[in-house]
Scaffold this motif. Structure first.
Motif, short mmCIF file in Angstrom:
data_model
loop_
_atom_site.label_atom_id
_atom_site.label_comp_id
_atom_site.label_asym_id
_atom_site.label_seq_id
_atom_site.Cartn_x
_atom_site.Cartn_y
_atom_site.Cartn_z
N LYS A 60 0.83 -1.21 0.00
CA LYS A 60 0.00 0.00 0.00
C LYS A 60 0.86 1.25 0.00
CE LYS A 60 -4.16 1.41 -0.30
NZ LYS A 60 -4.90 1.11 -1.54
N ASP A 76 2.14 1.55 -3.55
CA ASP A 76 1.01 1.93 -4.39
C ASP A 76 0.69 3.41 -4.23
OD1 ASP A 76 -1.37 1.63 -5.99
OD2 ASP A 76 -2.50 1.66 -4.13
N SER A 77 0.66 3.90 -2.99
CA SER A 77 0.34 5.31 -2.73
C SER A 77 1.44 6.23 -3.25
CB SER A 77 0.13 5.53 -1.23
OG SER A 77 -0.93 4.73 -0.75
N GLY A 117 -1.57 11.28 -2.29
CA GLY A 117 -0.74 10.12 -1.99
C GLY A 117 -0.92 9.62 -0.58
N THR A 140 -3.56 10.16 1.54
CA THR A 140 -4.90 9.62 1.79
C THR A 140 -5.16 8.33 1.01
OG1 THR A 140 -5.78 11.09 0.06
CG2 THR A 140 -5.90 11.86 2.34
N ASN A 141 -4.38 8.08 -0.06
CA ASN A 141 -4.55 6.85 -0.83
C ASN A 141 -4.13 5.61 -0.03
OD1 ASN A 141 -5.18 5.81 -3.66
ND2 ASN A 141 -3.19 4.86 -3.28
N ILE A 142 -3.40 5.83 1.07
CA ILE A 142 -3.04 4.70 1.95
C ILE A 142 -4.30 4.05 2.51
CG2 ILE A 142 -1.82 4.08 4.08
CD1 ILE A 142 0.11 6.35 3.53
N GLY A 148 -9.89 6.34 0.47
CA GLY A 148 -8.74 7.23 0.41
C GLY A 148 -8.77 8.25 -0.71
N GLN A 152 -8.15 6.74 -9.73
CA GLN A 152 -8.81 5.76 -8.86
C GLN A 152 -9.12 4.48 -9.62
OE1 GLN A 152 -12.23 4.65 -8.64
NE2 GLN A 152 -11.91 3.58 -6.69
N ASP A 156 -5.82 2.68 -10.22
CA ASP A 156 -5.34 2.06 -8.99
C ASP A 156 -6.18 0.85 -8.62
OD1 ASP A 156 -3.85 1.71 -6.65
OD2 ASP A 156 -5.18 2.98 -5.49
#
Length: 421
Positions: A252, A255-256, A283, A285-287, A292, A323, A326
Motif C-alpha cells: 500500500k 502503491d500510494s 498520496g 490519503t490513498n493509503i 482514500g 482511482q 489504482d
C-alpha cells in the motif's frame, strides 16, 4: 500414576483459576467499562515509545536482515573474520545502516515535499484575498441583475450575521479559556509525540538487535504452554499475520507513492496549481483503502476551486481516472490477493476500525480484519471436521438441515437429500 493424578488436578485448578479471572474481567468490562477504557489509554500513553519503536523496527527489519546477511557473507568469506565476530559486526552494522536508511528516506521525502508544500501554502495565502474579491464582485453583479435573488441573498446574509453574532457571544467568548488551554495542550502533545518518537528510535534499535532472541523466547513460551500440534498451528498463524500485514502495508505504501507521483506529473503537464501540495494529499490519503482517493480529492478540489473552477473539474476527472487505474490495475498488481477479503468485508473493516481508532484504524483495519476472518474460518473448519461435516461453503448455500444417516450425514436441500460419506 501419582504424577498423572497431580497433573490432572493441576490442570483442573488452572482451568478453574482462568475461569474465575475471566469472570472478573467480564464483570469489570460490563460495569466498569469507562474505567477500563481510561486504564487502557493510560497504559497506551506509557507504552507509546515502545509502540513507535515496534512499528519502526517492523518496517526496517527486512532492510536489516538484507544488510546483515550480505555483510556476514562478506566479513566471513572475504575478510576471513571469525564466524562469531563476523555475526556480531554484521548485526551491529545492519542495525545502524537500516536506521540510516530510514532517516535518509524520511529526509529525502521531506526535502522534496516540504519546500513545495510551503510554496503552495504561501501562494494560497497570497492569492486567496484577490480570488475572494473576484468572487465577491461576480456575486454582486449577478445580484444586481436579479432582484429576487438579491432579496434571498440579503435574507441569508442577515441570518448568517445574526447566527455568527450569537455564536461569538454565547460560545466563543465564554470558552476562550478552554480554547487557549486546548492550543496549549496541542503544543504539549506535539512535544510529547516528538519525545516518544526519539525514544522509539532507540527502542527500535534494541528490538532489531534482539529480534532473534525475542522470537526464540516467544516460541519457547508457546511450546511450553500448549501441545505441540497446537503450538505449530499458532506459529503458522503468526507467519500468516506477518505475511498479511507486511505484504499489505509495504504494497500500500508503494502503491500510494506511485499514485502520488503520477498525480504530480499529470498535474504539472496540465499546468494545474499547487501540484506538489495536492499530490502529497492524494498520496497520503490513498493509503486508506476504498475511501482514500475521495478523502483526498475533496479538500484538493476546494483548493483548486479558489483558483479556477474549470481546472477543478479537470482535477476531479483526473482523480476518477487515477482511482480506476489504482483499483483495477495498479493495486491488484502490487497487492495481489494479500488479504483474501471481499469488497464488502473491506468496506466493513474500514468503517469499524476507522470508528474505533481513527486514521490508523482505517489504514490497518483491512489486514487486521483479514487475520480475524482467517482465525474464524480455520476454527469453523476445524470444528466441522471434528463433527465430520463438510467444510465446503457451497454445500451450505441452499441447505435446509443436516440429519444423521446410515452411511453418513444427510444434507437436506428443499425436500431433497444429499448423502455425504
Amino acid at each position: 500414576m501419582k504424577d498423572d493424578s497431580f497433573r490432572k488436578y493441576l490442570f483442573i485448578s488452572l482451568a478453574g483459576a482462568i475461569g474465575i479471572i475471566l469472570c472478573i474481567v467480564f464483570f469489570f468490562a460490563l460495569f466498569r467499562f469507562q474505567q477500563m477504557i481510561e486504564g487502557i489509554r493510560t497504559l497506551e500513553n506509557i507504552l507509546m515509545p515502545f509502540i513507535y519503536g515496534a512499528v519502526i523496527a517492523y518496517l526496517l527489519t527486512p532492510v536489516c536482515n538484507f544488510v546483515e546477511l550480505r555483510l556476514n557473507l562478506f566479513l566471513a568469506g572475504r575478510l576471513k573474520v571469525k564466524e562469531k565476530k563476523a555475526a556480531r559486526l554484521s548485526a551491529a552494522l545492519g542495525i545502524g545502516l537500516s536506521l540510516l536508511f530510514g532517516f535518509f528516506i524520511v529526509y529525502l521525502l521531506l526535502a522534496m515535499v516540504l519546500p513545495q508544500v510551503f510554496t503552495s501554502v504561501r501562494g494560497i495565502v497570497q492569492v486567496l484575498p484577490g480570488n475572494v474579491m473576484k468572487w465577491s464582485d461576480w456575486i454582486q453583479q449577478k445580484l444586481a441583475d436579479d432582484e429576487v435573488l438579491a432579496n434571498y441573498a440579503e435574507q441569508f446574509i442577515n441570518t448568517a450575521y445574526q447566527n455568527m453574532q450569537s455564536w461569538l457571544e454565547t460560545k466563543l467568548l465564554p470558552n476562550m479559556q478552554v480554547i487557549v488551554s486546548g492550543v496549549s495542550a496541542g503544543l504539549i502533545s506535539a512535544l510529547v509525540a516528538v519525545k516518544n518518537i526519539l525514544i522509539g528510535i532507540f527502542a527500535a534499535a534494541y528490538m532489531m538487535g534482539n529480534r532473534k532472541k525475542f522470537a526464540a523466547q516467544g516460541k519457547k513460551l508457546i511450546y511450553s504452554f500448549v501441545k505441540v500440534p497446537v503450538a505449530n498451528g499458532i506459529l503458522d498463524e503468526i507467519h500468516y499475520i506477518n505475511q498479511v500485514f507486511g505484504g499489505f502495508i509495504d504494497g500500500k505504501l508503494l502503491d500510494s507513492l506511485i499514485i502520488g507521483i503520477l498525480c504530480f506529473v499529470i498535474m504539472n503537464l496540465l499546468n494545474m496549481p499547487y501540484s506538489m501540495l495536492i499530490s502529497v494529499i492524494v498520496g497520503v490519503t490513498n493509503i486508506i483503502p476504498f475511501f482514500g482517493p475521495f478523502i483526498g480529492a475533496i479538500p484538493s478540489a476546494l483548493i483548486i476551486l479558489t483558483v479556477s473552477p474549470i481546472k477543478c473539474v479537470y482535477f476531479l476527472i483526473l482523480i476518477l481516472v487515477l482511482q480506476q487505474l489504482d483499483g483495477n490495475f495498479l493495486g491488484p498488481k502490487i497487492l495481489g490477493d494479500s488479504t483474501g477479503l471481499s469488497s464488502f468485508w473491506v468496506l466493513f473493516s474500514i468503517l469499524l476500525f476507522g470508528g474505533l481508532m481513527g486514521f490508523v484504524g482505517m489504514v490497518i483495519g483491512v489486514p487486521t480484519f483479514a487475520v480475524i476472518y482467517d482465525l474464524i474460518k480455520k476454527s469453523s473448519n476445524w470444528m466441522l471436521r471434528k463433527k465430520q461435516l463438510s467444510t465446503d461453503t457451497s454445500v451450505y448455500e441452499d441447505l435446509s438441515s443436516v440429519k444423521q444417516g446410515g452411511e453418513g450425514y444427510c444434507y437436506i436441500y428443499n425436500k431433497e437429500e444429499k448423502i455425504e460419506d
